[in-house]
Each structure stands twice: as structure tokens, then as C-alpha cells.
Write a protein that holds these residues in place. Structure first.
Motif, mmCIF file in Angstrom:
data_model
loop_
_atom_site.group_PDB
_atom_site.id
_atom_site.type_symbol
_atom_site.label_atom_id
_atom_site.label_comp_id
_atom_site.label_asym_id
_atom_site.label_seq_id
_atom_site.Cartn_x
_atom_site.Cartn_y
_atom_site.Cartn_z
ATOM 1 N N LEU A 117 0.824 -1.203 0.000
ATOM 2 C CA LEU A 117 0.000 0.000 0.000
ATOM 3 C C LEU A 117 0.862 1.258 0.000
ATOM 4 N N GLY A 118 2.057 1.182 0.588
ATOM 5 C CA GLY A 118 2.965 2.316 0.534
ATOM 6 C C GLY A 118 3.369 2.630 -0.897
ATOM 7 N N VAL A 119 3.625 1.589 -1.685
ATOM 8 C CA VAL A 119 3.982 1.783 -3.094
ATOM 9 C C VAL A 119 2.792 2.345 -3.872
ATOM 10 N N VAL A 120 1.602 1.803 -3.618
ATOM 11 C CA VAL A 120 0.406 2.285 -4.305
ATOM 12 C C VAL A 120 0.144 3.748 -3.970
ATOM 13 N N ALA A 121 0.287 4.106 -2.685
ATOM 14 C CA ALA A 121 0.067 5.489 -2.269
ATOM 15 C C ALA A 121 1.044 6.428 -2.960
ATOM 16 N N GLU A 122 2.284 6.018 -3.064
ATOM 17 C CA GLU A 122 3.285 6.843 -3.731
ATOM 18 C C GLU A 122 2.960 7.032 -5.209
ATOM 19 N N ALA A 123 2.347 6.011 -5.809
ATOM 20 C CA ALA A 123 2.015 6.079 -7.229
ATOM 21 C C ALA A 123 0.816 6.968 -7.511
ATOM 22 N N ILE A 124 -0.200 6.964 -6.617
ATOM 23 C CA ILE A 124 -1.429 7.725 -6.896
ATOM 24 C C ILE A 124 -1.453 9.080 -6.209
ATOM 25 N N ARG A 125 -0.490 9.343 -5.317
ATOM 26 C CA ARG A 125 -0.503 10.603 -4.575
ATOM 27 C C ARG A 125 -0.513 11.826 -5.503
ATOM 28 N N PRO A 126 0.300 11.863 -6.556
ATOM 29 C CA PRO A 126 0.297 13.065 -7.409
ATOM 30 C C PRO A 126 -0.927 13.184 -8.305
ATOM 31 N N GLU A 127 -1.705 12.126 -8.448
ATOM 32 C CA GLU A 127 -2.879 12.174 -9.302
ATOM 33 C C GLU A 127 -4.013 12.922 -8.609
#
Length: 264
Positions: free
Chosen positions: A175-185
Motif C-alpha cells: 500500500l505504501g507503493v500504491v500510495a506513492e504512485a497515486i498521490r500526485p494524481e
């Protein structure tokens, strides 16, 4: 002299029956439906038309259940690809439809978002061998309204400890990786929890409905801790085992999953 009374029946000239009115009304209704269809085709985007086609296709989930995902990192079949959905007219795609010039979204935007997320995931996974192995559990799908990320259990991996809403250490890293991926969106986020069909012994105390909702909430809290703004969440949902990924085996562990949808 006898009085003779002559009765004369006067028949007024009519319209020779009303059957023509029914036929004319049917004709006008058909023409109205035809012009309404033309207007809808000209005023909606390709994604919207495809969503309508999918909505009236009851076998959509069964047809696509084995193709949600890919062999590559964060792969996934896109709903904007030419497909094999059983539309009524038998076509295998809707890309030939004309898209109005002023519409937004569609295949290009969805593909661009997926590309950006993949690049961010690759950067986040640099040097993290364990998490790289877990990315096989992640499926990235372009929907008609945005991007959906499915985190799927299997026989060797679980997002949560058995029968609880406690995230496993591997799931927290994922979930940390997913959060990092969608945070700028941009866009709102929806989190949906799914379970398999295995039941609790005492369903009056706890059941798959409360479990799926609790797991969705635990995921939301973890994403907030990983930097996702709390105001971005539109809703959380727990749907228990009502939307299985593996329809012919409701107890399959792959039916246990968390879906994170990000709107365009």
C-alpha cells in the motif's frame, strides 16, 4: 287515415375507424427514439457509450474475469481496448464511433495515467526485491471513470490476517507503493473491500459484510498515513462476497481483494 311514421337513421361521415391513429403514434414514437439515439451518439464520449454498452451486457464480468490483469508489472486489460464483449450487435469493439471534439477523457487519458503510475511504481520499487515479487498481486485497470487498482489475495499471499482487519506487513509495504504512485494524481478515491464466501461460525457477531467494510476502512487509514489527503476519499464500501472475481468458485482466495479506484 292511418298515420305512418318513417324512421330515418342518419349516419355521420366519420374517419373510417381509429386504427390509423395507433399506427401513426407508433411511427412517431419510433422516429423520436431514432433521433434520440442519434443525439446520444453525437453528444457522449466514447467511454460513456462503452459504459452504457457494458451496463446492458450481463455477461461482462464472466467474460473478462480471467483477463483483468497482465503478465507485466501493474498490467491490466483496459476497458477502452478493442474487446470481445458480447454486445447485442455482435461487434468486437466500439472504436469506430465518432467522439465529439470537445470531449475529455477516453483511451488516451487512461493510458497516460497508467503509464505515469507504472513509472512511479518502478521508481518506488527500486532496490525492494520483496515488494517487486508482490507486484504480481496488483492489477491496474482503466475504467470508464478513472483507474482501478486491485490488490488480490491468493493461496500464498493475504492482505489481512485471517478473519481480521489487520493488514499484514507485506500488505502495508504494498500500500505504501500504491500510495506513492497515486498521490500526485488528482481525483477522488473510492476503496472497496471484497471477501470470499467462507462464513464465520457465528454470523450474528461478525460476518463478511462487516469484514469487507472494515478492511476497506483499514486500507483507507493506511493510505492516509502514507500521504493521501483524507479529503480525497469519496467513500468506502464493503460488498462481502457478492462480486466474486472467480465466479465459478466463490471460496477461491483470489476473491479476497481490495479495490482502489481513482477518478480522472
Amino acid at each position: 287515415m292511418p298515420i305512418i311514421v318513417k324512421k330515418i337513421t342518419v349516419v355521420e361521415a366519420g374517419h373510417h375507424g381509429g386504427a390509423w391513429k395507433v399506427a401513426y403514434a407508433d411511427f412517431v414514437t419510433a422516429m423520436m427514439a431514432f433521433f434520440l439515439l442519434l443525439w446520444l451518439l453525437g453528444s457522449t464520449s466514447e467511454d460513456q457509450r462503452k459504459g452504457l454498452a457494458d451496463y446492458f451486457t450481463p455477461t461482462l464480468v464472466k467474460t473478462k474475469e480471467q483477463s483483468a490483469g497482465s503478465n507485466g508489472l501493474l498490467g491490466g486489460s483496459s476497458l477502452t481496448d478493442v474487446d470481445s464483449y458480447p454486445h447485442a450487435a455482435g461487434q468486437t469493439g466500439t472504436k469506430t464511433l465518432t467522439v465529439p471534439r470537445d470531449t475529455t477523457g477516453g483511451p488516451k487519458e487512461g493510458e497516460a495515467t497508467i503509464k505515469r503510475i507504472r513509472e512511479r511504481v518502478s521508481d518506488a520499487l527500486a532496490g525492494k526485491r520483496k515488494l517487486q515479487e508482490l507486484m504480481r498481486q496488483v492489477r491496474l485497470i482503466d475504467t470508464t471513470t478513472g483507474i482501478r487498482i486491485d490488490l488480490v489475495d491468493d493461496a500464498d499471499f493475504s492482505m489481512f490476517s485471517l478473519g481480521t482487519t489487520v493488514l499484514t506487513p507485506d500488505a502495508r509495504g504494498l500500500l505504501g507503493v500504491v500510495a506513492e504512485a497515486i498521490r500526485p494524481e488528482g481525483g477522488k478515491v473510492t476503496v472497496r473491500g471484497h471477501t470470499d464466501s467462507l462464513r464465520y461460525r457465528n454470523t450474528r457477531l461478525v460476518n463478511n459484510w462487516s469484514l469487507s467494510a472494515g478492511r476497506a476502512e483499514a486500507t483507507r487509514q493506511m493510505l492516509i498515513r502514507q500521504g493521501i489527503d483524507a479529503d480525497r476519499f469519496r467513500r468506502i464500501e464493503g460488498v462481502a462476497d457478492t462480486e466474486p472475481l472467480i465466479a465459478d468458485n466463490s471460496s477461491d482466495p483470489r476473491n479476497r481483494r481490495i479495490s482502489i479506484s481513482v477518478e480522472h
